[in-house]
Design a protein around this motif. Structure first.
Motif, PDB file in Angstrom:
ATOM      1  N   GLY A 176       0.670  -1.475   0.544  1.00 37.17           N
ATOM      2  CA  GLY A 176       0.093   0.016   0.028  1.00 37.17           C
ATOM      3  C   GLY A 176       0.978   1.589  -0.079  1.00 37.17           C
ATOM      4  N   PHE A 177       1.882   1.250   0.629  1.00 38.28           N
ATOM      5  CA  PHE A 177       2.703   2.583   1.012  1.00 38.28           C
ATOM      6  C   PHE A 177       3.530   2.525  -0.109  1.00 38.28           C
ATOM      7  N   ALA A 178       3.659   1.547  -1.158  1.00 38.87           N
ATOM      8  CA  ALA A 178       4.825   1.770  -2.394  1.00 38.87           C
ATOM      9  C   ALA A 178       3.569   2.234  -3.122  1.00 38.87           C
ATOM     10  N   ALA A 179       2.714   1.772  -3.444  1.00 41.54           N
ATOM     11  CA  ALA A 179       1.388   2.331  -4.130  1.00 41.54           C
ATOM     12  C   ALA A 179       1.684   3.856  -4.541  1.00 41.54           C
ATOM     13  N   ILE A 180       1.910   4.470  -3.614  1.00 39.49           N
ATOM     14  CA  ILE A 180       2.179   6.056  -3.244  1.00 39.49           C
ATOM     15  C   ILE A 180       2.923   6.939  -4.700  1.00 39.49           C
ATOM     16  N   ILE A 181       3.863   6.403  -4.797  1.00 34.19           N
ATOM     17  CA  ILE A 181       4.792   6.630  -5.973  1.00 34.19           C
ATOM     18  C   ILE A 181       4.015   6.433  -7.451  1.00 34.19           C
ATOM     19  N   TYR A 182       3.694   4.720  -7.406  1.00 30.04           N
ATOM     20  CA  TYR A 182       2.983   5.004  -8.588  1.00 30.04           C
ATOM     21  C   TYR A 182       1.897   6.233  -8.798  1.00 30.04           C
ATOM     22  N   LEU A 183       0.801   5.842  -7.682  1.00 31.71           N
ATOM     23  CA  LEU A 183      -0.152   6.803  -7.497  1.00 31.71           C
ATOM     24  C   LEU A 183      -0.109   7.842  -8.387  1.00 31.71           C
ATOM     25  N   ALA A 184       1.376   8.828  -7.896  1.00 28.94           N
ATOM     26  CA  ALA A 184       1.645  10.162  -7.980  1.00 28.94           C
ATOM     27  C   ALA A 184       2.524  10.084  -9.491  1.00 28.94           C
ATOM     28  N   ALA A 185       3.255   9.030 -10.425  1.00 31.16           N
ATOM     29  CA  ALA A 185       3.569   9.135 -11.314  1.00 31.16           C
ATOM     30  C   ALA A 185       1.601   8.817 -12.096  1.00 31.16           C
ATOM     31  N   ILE A 186       0.876   8.120 -11.922  1.00 26.27           N
ATOM     32  CA  ILE A 186      -0.101   7.821 -13.001  1.00 26.27           C
ATOM     33  C   ILE A 186      -0.836   9.236 -13.195  1.00 26.27           C
ATOM     34  N   GLY A 187      -0.699  10.374 -12.242  1.00 24.74           N
ATOM     35  CA  GLY A 187      -1.676  11.711 -11.721  1.00 24.74           C
ATOM     36  C   GLY A 187      -0.442  12.384 -12.816  1.00 24.74           C
ATOM     37  N   ASN A 188       0.326  12.339 -13.239  1.00 27.58           N
ATOM     38  CA  ASN A 188       1.408  12.799 -13.891  1.00 27.58           C
ATOM     39  C   ASN A 188       1.021  12.743 -15.371  1.00 27.58           C
ATOM     40  N   ILE A 189       0.231  11.932 -15.493  1.00 23.82           N
ATOM     41  CA  ILE A 189       0.049  11.159 -17.635  1.00 23.82           C
ATOM     42  C   ILE A 189      -1.385  11.812 -18.002  1.00 23.82           C
ATOM     43  N   ASP A 190      -0.546  12.746 -19.035  1.00 26.07           N
ATOM     44  CA  ASP A 190      -1.998  13.407 -19.665  1.00 26.07           C
ATOM     45  C   ASP A 190      -3.615  13.133 -19.911  1.00 26.07           C
ATOM     46  N   PRO A 191      -4.009  13.588 -19.100  1.00 20.63           N
ATOM     47  CA  PRO A 191      -5.717  13.166 -19.489  1.00 20.63           C
ATOM     48  C   PRO A 191      -6.048  12.803 -20.967  1.00 20.63           C
ATOM     49  N   ALA A 196      -8.274  10.412 -25.578  1.00 20.63           N
ATOM     50  CA  ALA A 196      -7.964   9.148 -27.191  1.00 20.63           C
ATOM     51  C   ALA A 196      -8.251   8.391 -27.289  1.00 20.63           C
ATOM     52  N   ALA A 197      -8.004   7.324 -26.749  1.00 22.23           N
ATOM     53  CA  ALA A 197      -7.998   6.395 -26.655  1.00 22.23           C
ATOM     54  C   ALA A 197      -8.849   5.972 -26.371  1.00 22.23           C
ATOM     55  N   GLY A 198     -10.144   6.752 -25.297  1.00 25.81           N
ATOM     56  CA  GLY A 198     -11.592   6.361 -25.466  1.00 25.81           C
ATOM     57  C   GLY A 198     -12.030   6.401 -26.982  1.00 25.81           C
ATOM     58  N   MET A 199     -11.776   7.729 -27.236  1.00 28.45           N
ATOM     59  CA  MET A 199     -12.453   8.048 -28.629  1.00 28.45           C
ATOM     60  C   MET A 199     -12.182   7.053 -30.495  1.00 28.45           C
ATOM     61  N   ASP A 200     -10.750   6.133 -29.900  1.00 28.64           N
ATOM     62  CA  ASP A 200     -10.730   5.255 -30.553  1.00 28.64           C
ATOM     63  C   ASP A 200     -11.087   3.458 -30.720  1.00 28.64           C
ATOM     64  N   GLY A 201     -11.875   3.980 -28.889  1.00 26.64           N
ATOM     65  CA  GLY A 201     -12.698   2.595 -29.121  1.00 26.64           C
ATOM     66  C   GLY A 201     -12.333   1.929 -28.296  1.00 26.64           C
ATOM     67  N   ALA A 202     -11.189   2.071 -27.129  1.00 30.85           N
ATOM     68  CA  ALA A 202     -10.455   1.588 -25.813  1.00 30.85           C
ATOM     69  C   ALA A 202     -11.172   1.204 -24.405  1.00 30.85           C
ATOM     70  N   GLY A 203     -11.095   0.340 -24.133  1.00 30.34           N
ATOM     71  CA  GLY A 203     -12.089   0.098 -23.114  1.00 30.34           C
ATOM     72  C   GLY A 203     -10.999   0.199 -21.921  1.00 30.34           C
ATOM     73  N   LYS A 204     -11.646   0.120 -21.072  1.00 29.92           N
ATOM     74  CA  LYS A 204     -11.157   0.516 -19.360  1.00 29.92           C
ATOM     75  C   LYS A 204      -9.419  -0.278 -19.906  1.00 29.92           C
TER      76      LYS A 204
END
Length: 301
Positions: A176-191, A196-204
């Motif tokens: 759980g604590f190590a996941a903080i680093i990856y959550l921060a990295a995910i937060g920096n991904i351009d929404p 664009a992926a959703g418009m191309d038909g990509a699911g979750k």
């Protein structure tokens, strides 16, 4: 250029002053103590001190490897740490992705708190929880087994079940604590990439595979390289609080060896040699992991 450099130095002076305690900490508690490794090449005794003790060259290393238990201890350390990394490394990434996908704010905060909390427990507490759950006589799990008419299982006194508890408790405590680093990295991904992926038909799942994972790949690589430096460093607290004499064939590791032989028996030079050997192997593994990562343009340096 000189004026520019002087101006930059003046502007950054407050930040540099704030950084001074960090430098002082690492110099005092990380780099200066490295000089103590010299006792690995001496016959150290407390009366003569580090510099007054006689030199013995590589005798401590020869004595260490002449001990038939040394290879078993090194093997146990390497395997416990390696499998701990291989089994535990993906969990924080998966946990961070799942937390990121939660859209109900109160539920997300509740889950985050629950999975972060075990990190702040000491291994003494975790060891007590493990004994409460898996103890042979009064363990909760064996209580359930007995309630259904089964025979008690010595979970903590069988190598296979002890290993499962060892790795499982480590993942539960730190994922759980190590996941903080990856959550921060995910937060920096351009929404917009998700849009664009959703418009191309990509699911979750496809968005996670083609957007999230590539977006956090540099951080994953960095964490993996750093974890490889700890392959020969299992740590003392977890093993010491969970081990017992019955499973000593797999639970005797370098850290417990240093405690038993070095601190309790006073053989400081011998255990310093073991610690120096551990550090050199860790450095070699970090360099090797970084060299492999460089082939994929994800190296640390």
């Amino acid at each position: 250029m000189n004026h520019t450099g002087a101006g930059r130095l003046r502007r950054n002076a407050p930040l540099l002053l704030m950084f001074l305690p960090v430098i002082a900490f690492f110099l005092t508690f990380r780099y200066v103590p490295m000089l103590g490794n010299v006792i690995a090449f001496k016959q150290y005794n407390l009366m003569e001190g580090v510099w007054g003790s006689p030199w013995v060259g590589l005798d401590n290393f020869r004595m260490m490897f002449d001990n038939p238990m040394t290879l078993q201890i090194i093997r146990n350390t390497f395997l416990l740490s390696l499998f701990g990394i291989l089994l535990g490394f993906p969990f924080p990434i998966l946990l961070a992705i799942m937390l990121n996908e939660l859209r109900t704010l109160w539920l997300k905060k509740t889950v985050q708190t629950l999975v972060y909390l075990p990190h702040f427990f000491s291994w003494v507490i975790v060891g007590g929880i493990v004994v409460t759950l898996f103890g042979t006589q009064a363990g909760v799990v064996n209580g359930w087994i007995a309630a259904f008419g089964g025979e008690p299982v010595s979970f903590l006194y069988q190598v296979q079940t002890w290993l499962a508890i060892y790795f499982g408790s480590g993942i539960w405590k730190e994922a759980g604590f190590a996941a903080i680093i990856y959550l921060a990295a995910i937060g920096n991904i351009d929404p917009h990439l998700y849009e664009a992926a959703g418009m191309d038909g990509a699911g979750k799942l496809k968005q996670i595979w083609h957007v999230t994972l590539p977006g956090i790949a540099p951080v994953v690589t960095l964490m993996f390289i750093l974890s490889m430096g700890r392959v020969m460093e299992v740590g003392f607290d977890q093993v010491y609080n969970l081990q017992n004499a019955v499973v000593s064939s797999v639970s005797n590791v370098i850290s417990t060896y240093i405690y038993t032989v070095g601190i309790q028996n006073g053989l400081y030079s011998l255990t310093a040699a073991m610690g120096l050997f551990e550090a050199v192997i860790g450095l070699a593994l970090v360099l090797g992991a970084n060299r492999v990562a460089k082939r994929f343009n994800q190296s640390l340096w």
